[in-house]
Design an enzyme around this catalytic site. Structure first.
Site, PDB file in Angstrom:
ATOM      1  N   GLU A 270       0.839  -1.185   0.000  1.00  0.00           N
ATOM      2  CA  GLU A 270       0.000   0.000   0.000  1.00  0.00           C
ATOM      3  C   GLU A 270       0.884   1.248   0.000  1.00  0.00           C
ATOM      4  O   GLU A 270       1.975   1.243   0.557  1.00  0.00           O
ATOM      5  CB  GLU A 270      -0.927   0.009   1.223  1.00  0.00           C
ATOM      6  CG  GLU A 270      -1.881  -1.177   1.255  1.00  0.00           C
ATOM      7  CD  GLU A 270      -2.826  -1.165   2.454  1.00  0.00           C
ATOM      8  OE1 GLU A 270      -2.782  -0.190   3.249  1.00  0.00           O
ATOM      9  OE2 GLU A 270      -3.610  -2.116   2.595  1.00  0.00           O
ATOM     10  N   HIS A 293      -7.952   1.261   2.165  1.00  0.00           N
ATOM     11  CA  HIS A 293      -7.713   0.886   3.566  1.00  0.00           C
ATOM     12  C   HIS A 293      -8.439   1.846   4.500  1.00  0.00           C
ATOM     13  O   HIS A 293      -7.835   2.464   5.387  1.00  0.00           O
ATOM     14  CB  HIS A 293      -6.218   0.865   3.869  1.00  0.00           C
ATOM     15  CG  HIS A 293      -5.885   0.020   5.066  1.00  0.00           C
ATOM     16  ND1 HIS A 293      -4.794  -0.805   5.128  1.00  0.00           N
ATOM     17  CD2 HIS A 293      -6.507  -0.106   6.250  1.00  0.00           C
ATOM     18  CE1 HIS A 293      -4.754  -1.409   6.311  1.00  0.00           C
ATOM     19  NE2 HIS A 293      -5.790  -0.992   7.004  1.00  0.00           N
TER      20      HIS A 293
HETATM   21  N1  LIG Z   1      -9.245  -2.472   6.958  1.00  0.00           N
HETATM   22  C1  LIG Z   1      -9.131  -1.839   8.095  1.00  0.00           C
HETATM   23  O1  LIG Z   1      -9.133  -0.595   8.169  1.00  0.00           O
HETATM   24  C2  LIG Z   1      -9.017  -2.628   9.363  1.00  0.00           C
HETATM   25  C3  LIG Z   1      -8.450  -3.888   9.348  1.00  0.00           C
HETATM   26  N2  LIG Z   1      -8.351  -4.612  10.496  1.00  0.00           N
HETATM   27  C4  LIG Z   1      -7.780  -5.938  10.418  1.00  0.00           C
HETATM   28  O2  LIG Z   1      -8.792  -6.866  10.813  1.00  0.00           O
HETATM   29  C5  LIG Z   1      -8.204  -7.861  11.630  1.00  0.00           C
HETATM   30  C6  LIG Z   1      -9.240  -8.445  12.563  1.00  0.00           C
HETATM   31  O3  LIG Z   1      -9.638  -7.429  13.479  1.00  0.00           O
HETATM   32  P1  LIG Z   1     -10.390  -7.856  14.822  1.00  0.00           P
HETATM   33  O4  LIG Z   1     -11.649  -8.593  14.494  1.00  0.00           O
HETATM   34  O5  LIG Z   1     -10.461  -6.669  15.682  1.00  0.00           O
HETATM   35  O6  LIG Z   1      -9.332  -8.865  15.434  1.00  0.00           O
HETATM   36  P2  LIG Z   1      -9.610  -9.983  16.529  1.00  0.00           P
HETATM   37  O7  LIG Z   1      -8.260 -10.386  17.021  1.00  0.00           O
HETATM   38  O8  LIG Z   1     -10.647  -9.530  17.476  1.00  0.00           O
HETATM   39  O9  LIG Z   1     -10.249 -11.192  15.679  1.00  0.00           O
HETATM   40  C7  LIG Z   1      -9.471 -11.935  14.771  1.00  0.00           C
HETATM   41  C8  LIG Z   1     -10.041 -13.352  14.800  1.00  0.00           C
HETATM   42  O10 LIG Z   1      -9.382 -14.096  13.798  1.00  0.00           O
HETATM   43  C9  LIG Z   1      -9.184 -15.403  14.314  1.00  0.00           C
HETATM   44  N3  LIG Z   1      -8.144 -16.068  13.537  1.00  0.00           N
HETATM   45  C10 LIG Z   1      -6.805 -15.877  13.617  1.00  0.00           C
HETATM   46  N4  LIG Z   1      -6.188 -16.670  12.717  1.00  0.00           N
HETATM   47  C11 LIG Z   1      -7.164 -17.362  12.070  1.00  0.00           C
HETATM   48  C12 LIG Z   1      -7.176 -18.341  11.041  1.00  0.00           C
HETATM   49  N5  LIG Z   1      -6.034 -18.769  10.489  1.00  0.00           N
HETATM   50  N6  LIG Z   1      -8.366 -18.835  10.625  1.00  0.00           N
HETATM   51  C13 LIG Z   1      -9.511 -18.401  11.189  1.00  0.00           C
HETATM   52  N7  LIG Z   1      -9.587 -17.469  12.169  1.00  0.00           N
HETATM   53  C14 LIG Z   1      -8.413 -16.981  12.594  1.00  0.00           C
HETATM   54  C15 LIG Z   1      -8.808 -15.168  15.773  1.00  0.00           C
HETATM   55  O11 LIG Z   1      -9.007 -16.356  16.535  1.00  0.00           O
HETATM   56  C16 LIG Z   1      -9.782 -14.053  16.142  1.00  0.00           C
HETATM   57  O12 LIG Z   1     -10.992 -14.571  16.658  1.00  0.00           O
HETATM   58  C17 LIG Z   1      -7.084  -7.123  12.372  1.00  0.00           C
HETATM   59  O13 LIG Z   1      -6.052  -8.016  12.764  1.00  0.00           O
HETATM   60  C18 LIG Z   1      -6.596  -6.137  11.326  1.00  0.00           C
HETATM   61  O14 LIG Z   1      -5.540  -6.731  10.608  1.00  0.00           O
HETATM   62  C19 LIG Z   1      -8.818  -4.139  11.700  1.00  0.00           C
HETATM   63  C20 LIG Z   1      -9.364  -2.887  11.768  1.00  0.00           C
HETATM   64  C21 LIG Z   1      -9.451  -2.021  10.611  1.00  0.00           C
HETATM   65  O1  LIG Z   2      -6.966  -1.118  12.760  1.00  0.00           O
HETATM   66  C1  LIG Z   2      -6.325  -1.709  11.857  1.00  0.00           C
HETATM   67  O2  LIG Z   2      -5.669  -2.748  12.004  1.00  0.00           O
HETATM   68  C2  LIG Z   2      -6.342  -1.117  10.540  1.00  0.00           C
HETATM   69  O3  LIG Z   2      -6.006  -1.779   9.568  1.00  0.00           O
HETATM   70  C3  LIG Z   2      -6.726   0.312  10.411  1.00  0.00           C
HETATM   71  O4  LIG Z   2      -5.654   0.896   9.697  1.00  0.00           O
HETATM   72  P1  LIG Z   2      -5.433   2.487   9.697  1.00  0.00           P
HETATM   73  O5  LIG Z   2      -5.369   2.925  11.132  1.00  0.00           O
HETATM   74  O6  LIG Z   2      -6.644   3.052   8.989  1.00  0.00           O
HETATM   75  O7  LIG Z   2      -4.164   2.653   8.960  1.00  0.00           O
END
Ligand SMILES: NC(=O)C1=CN([C@@H]2O[C@H](COP(=O)(O)OP(=O)(O)OC[C@H]3O[C@@H](n4cnc5c(N)ncnc54)[C@H](O)[C@@H]3O)[C@@H](O)[C@H]2O)C=CC1
Ligand SMILES: O=C(O)C(=O)COP(=O)(O)O
Length: 408
Positions: A270, A293
């Site tokens: 990115e 993102h």
């Molecule tokens: N696009 C964006 O702006 C954002 C992206 N994210 C991404 O989303 C991800 C998830 O966020 P949350 O739900 O808050 O995290 P979280 O940690 O609460 O949930 C992640 C889940 O994935 C499960 N997991 C881990 N490895 C796995 C696998 N191989 N197969 C199946 N399940 C698996 C874990 O057991 C957990 O329940 C973050 O790690 C981050 O990378 C988060 C916030 C914003």
């Molecule tokens: O919360 C996360 O893991 C995200 O991916 C959000 O990313 P950002 O803070 O928008 O760069």
């Protein structure tokens, strides 16, 4: 006798914030008299190695990489703040070994992501992206072919954590059937059903959405093999991390018509900053929503994250409390205003506590705590102010000490 001034002067604490971290964090740090430099974008590893040399706290979001090389340049670094959920952009083990706690905001933007996915499921189901583009290009093409209600359709959620579970509730409220797959046992919310493995989720879902962290297991979790297991005409959404999906395989499935569309918010590579020359093979694919993102990019989420992470870091600097860090031993003892606080981070070796306590045995200790992780131990003790300088000097000279601070 006046306590000797042993705490590091607050206005000498230097904080570097990258990637346009919310004003709430800047205001919180400035309220502590810390000096703050805020940069709107991410910066290269080379520039970061230079800037981090005299910095006590670095704040970042999902772009900036804190590598072992960057940490080697960070001689004064006390803490790292990931003003987001994911912490995969930081070499957590290297930070632990250097005695640097990493703090994040585990769920302040979860709702923002979940709402984006709900919106995208409806937009994809009605082909609104393509329809709107056509109208902007003078094309009036009214048809219902390939357009569907989402009620009664099955949403497969991969990763049933904070975001996945929020999404589960919202999707059921929209009349969808929800199934999920997670490597950990999870409480199914509402009428959602757990799938025993990823493949069974892929085979039964009309929509597959990914909400897993970036790990060695999740990288390339969705390749051509998994996409071919998905129903013909199903849709894929990814707002987790860019390396979870093989985007070349996704492009192929969109162009063949096997998949009816996708929504992608994260990419293997990115840009460090906003730009107007971004290109990708997904551009021009049918019924394809591309976003930069922005899953967590709402004012509500960014303000909440800014407040939460800056307060965690402020507490760590001012009291040594390490609650909320993702890579550090948790120690959090009540502050004792009449004592000085010794904070010692050391390699986790046998005998360290004996050595520390043999030093403290000559002095009055009002409270102490120790906790450890694989590589390091974190020791906190409240001692008489008259003795704190001598105690700090002796403890910091122990062979396994990494960092020793005195707070008062
Ligand atoms: N696009 C964006 O702006 C954002 C992206 N994210 C991404 O989303 C991800 C998830 O966020 P949350 O739900 O808050 O995290 P979280 O940690 O609460 O949930 C992640 C889940 O994935 C499960 N997991 C881990 N490895 C796995 C696998 N191989 N197969 C199946 N399940 C698996 C874990 O057991 C957990 O329940 C973050 O790690 C981050 O990378 C988060 C916030 C914003
Ligand atoms: O919360 C996360 O893991 C995200 O991916 C959000 O990313 P950002 O803070 O928008 O760069």
């Amino acid at each position: 006798m006046e306590p000797t001034s042993t705490s590091f002067p607050k206005n000498k604490i230097k904080i570097l914030l990258l990637e346009n971290i919310h004003l709430a964090a800047i205001e919180q740090f400035k309220s502590q008299n810390f000096s703050v430099e805020s940069i709107a974008s991410s910066i290269s590893e080379e520039l970061l190695c230079e800037k981090i040399k005299d910095v006590h706290v670095v704040g970042l979001r999902s772009k900036t990489k804190i590598t072992a090389k960057v940490l080697d340049s960070a001689e004064r670094l006390l803490a790292i703040g990931c003003f987001c959920i994911g912490t995969d952009q930081v070499d957590l083990e290297a930070a632990e070994k250097k005695g640097v706690p990493v703090f994040n905001s585990p769920f302040c933007n979860s709702r923002s992501v979940a709402e984006l996915i709900i919106a995208e499921i409806i937009i994809l189901s009605r082909k609104l992206g393509d329809k709107s583009s056509e109208m902007h290009n003078k094309v009036w093409k009214k048809d219902s072919k390939g357009c569907h209600e989402i009620r009664g359709k099955t949403l497969g959620i991969v990763g049933y954590g904070h975001i996945g579970s929020q999404l589960s509730v919202l999707a059921e409220a929209m009349g969808m059937n929800v199934c999920y797959y997670d490597i950990n046992r999870k409480l199914p919310l509402g009428n959602s059903k757990m799938c025993p493995d990823l493949n069974s989720l892929l085979e039964c879902s009309n929509y597959v959405t990914l909400h897993v962290p970036d790990t060695e297991i999740t990288r390339n979790m969705i390749t051509e093999t998994e996409i071919n297991l998905m129903k013909k005409g199903s849709l894929l959404l990814n707002a987790s991390r860019g390396k979870v999906v093989d985007l070349d395989a996704l492009v192929k499935a969109l162009k063949s018509g096997h998949l009816a569309g996708c929504a992608i918010d994260v990419y293997p590579v990115e840009p460090e900053a906003n730009c107007n020359d971004w290109t990708h093979d997904l551009q021009g694919c049918p019924n394809t929503i591309l976003t930069p993102h922005i899953g967590g990019s709402t004012e509500e989420a960014q303000e909440a994250i800014g407040l939460e992470v800056s307060e965690l870091i402020t507490d760590y600097i001012n009291t040594g409390a390490s609650s909320g860090s993702v890579n550090f031993p948790e120690v959090n003892i009540p502050v004792n205003a009449t004592s000085h606080r010794i904070l010692n981070i050391h390699y986790n070796k046998p005998g360290v506590l004996r050595d520390i306590n043999s030093i403290l045995s000559d002095f009055n200790v009002s409270s102490q705590a120790l906790n450890t992780r694989k590589h390091i131990g974190y020791f906190v003790a409240d001692v008489d102010s008259e003795a704190s300088k001598e105690i700090k000097k002796k403890i910091s000279s122990l062979p396994h000490s990494i960092k020793t601070r005195v707070l008062y």
